[in-house]
Design a protein around this motif. Structure first.
Motif, short mmCIF file in Angstrom:
data_model
loop_
_atom_site.label_atom_id
_atom_site.label_comp_id
_atom_site.label_asym_id
_atom_site.label_seq_id
_atom_site.Cartn_x
_atom_site.Cartn_y
_atom_site.Cartn_z
N ARG A 1 -4.49 8.52 -3.55
CA ARG A 1 -3.92 9.97 -4.00
C ARG A 1 -3.94 10.66 -2.64
O ARG A 1 -2.90 11.14 -2.23
CB ARG A 1 -4.94 10.60 -4.68
CG ARG A 1 -4.31 11.97 -5.15
CD ARG A 1 -5.30 12.44 -6.33
NE ARG A 1 -4.97 14.13 -6.71
CZ ARG A 1 -3.74 13.93 -7.50
NH1 ARG A 1 -3.17 13.18 -7.98
NH2 ARG A 1 -3.52 15.40 -7.91
N GLN B 1 1.26 5.80 -1.57
CA GLN B 1 0.77 6.80 -2.31
C GLN B 1 1.08 6.71 -3.84
O GLN B 1 2.27 6.36 -4.01
CB GLN B 1 1.07 8.07 -1.43
CG GLN B 1 0.37 9.28 -1.88
CD GLN B 1 0.83 10.02 -3.19
OE1 GLN B 1 1.81 9.63 -3.62
NE2 GLN B 1 0.03 10.94 -3.61
N GLU B 2 0.28 7.24 -4.69
CA GLU B 2 0.59 6.99 -6.20
C GLU B 2 1.88 7.66 -6.80
O GLU B 2 2.70 6.92 -7.40
CB GLU B 2 -0.70 7.12 -6.99
CG GLU B 2 -0.92 8.97 -6.70
CD GLU B 2 -2.31 9.17 -7.38
OE1 GLU B 2 -2.22 10.40 -7.92
OE2 GLU B 2 -3.04 8.44 -7.61
N ASP B 3 2.28 8.61 -6.12
CA ASP B 3 3.36 9.36 -6.62
C ASP B 3 4.47 8.74 -6.28
O ASP B 3 5.72 8.55 -6.68
CB ASP B 3 3.59 10.74 -6.12
CG ASP B 3 2.49 11.77 -6.65
OD1 ASP B 3 2.45 11.84 -7.73
OD2 ASP B 3 1.49 12.29 -5.83
N ALA C 1 4.66 5.35 -5.45
CA ALA C 1 4.73 4.14 -6.33
C ALA C 1 5.37 4.46 -7.40
O ALA C 1 6.24 3.54 -7.97
CB ALA C 1 3.14 3.86 -6.37
N ARG C 2 5.04 5.55 -8.24
CA ARG C 2 5.96 5.81 -9.51
C ARG C 2 7.46 5.98 -9.11
O ARG C 2 8.33 5.66 -9.98
CB ARG C 2 5.39 7.14 -9.97
CG ARG C 2 3.85 6.99 -10.93
CD ARG C 2 3.53 8.24 -11.69
NE ARG C 2 3.22 9.20 -11.00
CZ ARG C 2 2.02 9.43 -10.63
NH1 ARG C 2 1.11 8.58 -10.94
NH2 ARG C 2 1.39 10.29 -9.78
N ARG D 1 -1.80 11.14 3.10
CA ARG D 1 -0.75 11.77 2.40
C ARG D 1 -0.43 13.20 3.08
O ARG D 1 -1.44 14.04 3.44
CB ARG D 1 -1.18 12.19 0.88
CG ARG D 1 0.25 12.95 0.06
CD ARG D 1 -0.27 13.41 -1.28
NE ARG D 1 -0.54 14.82 -0.90
CZ ARG D 1 0.33 15.83 -0.87
NH1 ARG D 1 1.37 15.56 -0.82
NH2 ARG D 1 -0.51 16.87 -0.58
N THR E 1 -1.71 -1.61 -3.93
CA THR E 1 -2.90 -0.65 -3.88
C THR E 1 -2.08 0.68 -3.64
O THR E 1 -1.61 1.04 -2.69
CB THR E 1 -3.65 -1.04 -2.62
OG1 THR E 1 -4.27 -2.31 -2.98
CG2 THR E 1 -4.83 0.00 -2.72
N THR E 2 -2.70 1.64 -4.81
CA THR E 2 -2.13 2.92 -4.78
C THR E 2 -3.35 3.90 -4.14
O THR E 2 -4.77 3.62 -4.31
CB THR E 2 -1.60 3.51 -5.89
OG1 THR E 2 -2.59 3.58 -6.78
CG2 THR E 2 -0.32 2.58 -6.08
N TYR F 1 0.83 -0.98 0.07
CA TYR F 1 0.07 -0.04 -0.01
C TYR F 1 0.97 1.37 0.05
O TYR F 1 1.76 1.32 0.85
CB TYR F 1 -1.14 0.04 1.17
CG TYR F 1 -1.89 -1.17 1.43
CD1 TYR F 1 -3.11 -1.08 0.82
CD2 TYR F 1 -1.65 -2.56 1.78
CE1 TYR F 1 -3.94 -2.05 0.63
CE2 TYR F 1 -2.35 -3.37 1.96
CZ TYR F 1 -3.62 -3.41 1.34
OH TYR F 1 -4.72 -4.41 1.22
#
Length: 257
Positions: free
Chosen positions: A171, A151-153, A155-156, A185, A168-169, A149
């Motif tokens: 925002r 945060q999407e940034d 993960a990138r 976040r 799982t991401t 698990y």
């Protein structure tokens, strides 16, 4: 991203096994557990800091206006959580730590630190990552069965470390286990840095597992944000939001005494 194994465990907010309990319960019986209470659905939530090495940083990294010559001792750490019958990690550490051309002192791999507590890597169901810096996500490969698990940034930013993983991401926020845990976040240290919120009923507070939102308890006691930040406004907001009587903050580099 691989398909989910633990369907229904996490729920994005705003956007869209069996555990080795004997070792961990033995650890609790030894009095090592610092936080514990019933979550929203009645399952116990317990928190154990896990150290795997020591280092020191310039005070200029710790406090605004700090000396670049004075050194501040830190621990390398992450947190083990038990939610009912599940074992989770908040961050996972790294398998080698080198900074400023120096290696950490008293270093052991995170999996070895866990085994010393009676916890095998296969028992870890989920890894909740605060941000994608090496000392917080580098050992993720040691927990191949765990869903990640993040945060999407972040993960990138993690890139290939998460290839082939169940991820799982989110925002801005994510609720886990029916709301017993929440990832939020906060930014600041990195673009997508997040904290983990959990009940800490031992003291009637909200536990905040804060990653690198700040490095030291000095930041909390003096209400000073870390100068090691990508966004000073967000780092100040972390202090204003979580440095309150309602919260008990757990740090990765300065454990509660």
């Amino acid at each position: 991203m691989a398909s989910a194994r633990c369907e229904g465990v996490g729920r994005a907010v705003g956007r869209g096994g069996e555990c080795n309990r004997l070792g961990f319960c033995g650890l609790m019986a030894a009095g090592v557990v610092l936080g514990g209470c019933l979550g929203a659905a009645g399952e116990a939530v317990r928190i154990v800091p896990v150290g795997y090495g020591r280092f020191d940083l310039p005070m200029s990294w710790i406090l605004p206006g700090g000396s670049g010559e004075e050194r501040f001792p830190i621990v390398l750490g992450f947190h083990l959580l038990q939610v009912g019958r599940r074992l989770l990690l908040a961050d996972v550490g790294c398998d080698r730590f080198v900074l400023e051309g120096r290696e950490a002192v008293d270093f052991v791999r995170p999996v070895e630190a866990l085994r010393r507590l009676g916890v095998e890597p296969a028992a870890i169901e989920a890894c909740l990552i605060s941000h994608a810096h090496e000392d917080h996500i580098g050992a993720i490969g040691s927990f191949p069965r765990a869903r990640v698990y993040i945060q999407e940034d972040e993960a990138r930013a993690a890139g290939r470390l998460l290839e082939g993983r169940q991820v799982t991401t989110f925002r801005e926020g994510l609720e886990l286990f029916g709301g017993r845990l929440r990832m939020v976040r906060v930014g600041g240290h990195t673009r997508g840095s997040s904290v983990l919120l959990a009940p800490d009923c031992e003291r009637g507070k909200i536990a905040v597992i804060a990653g690198d939102a700040v490095y030291s308890r000095l930041n909390l006691s003096r209400r000073l944000p870390t100068p090691t930040t990508q966004n000073p406004v967000e780092s100040r907001a972390f202090i204003e939001t979580y440095c309150t009587p309602r919260h008990r903050v757990y740090l990765c580099h300065d454990f509660l005494s």
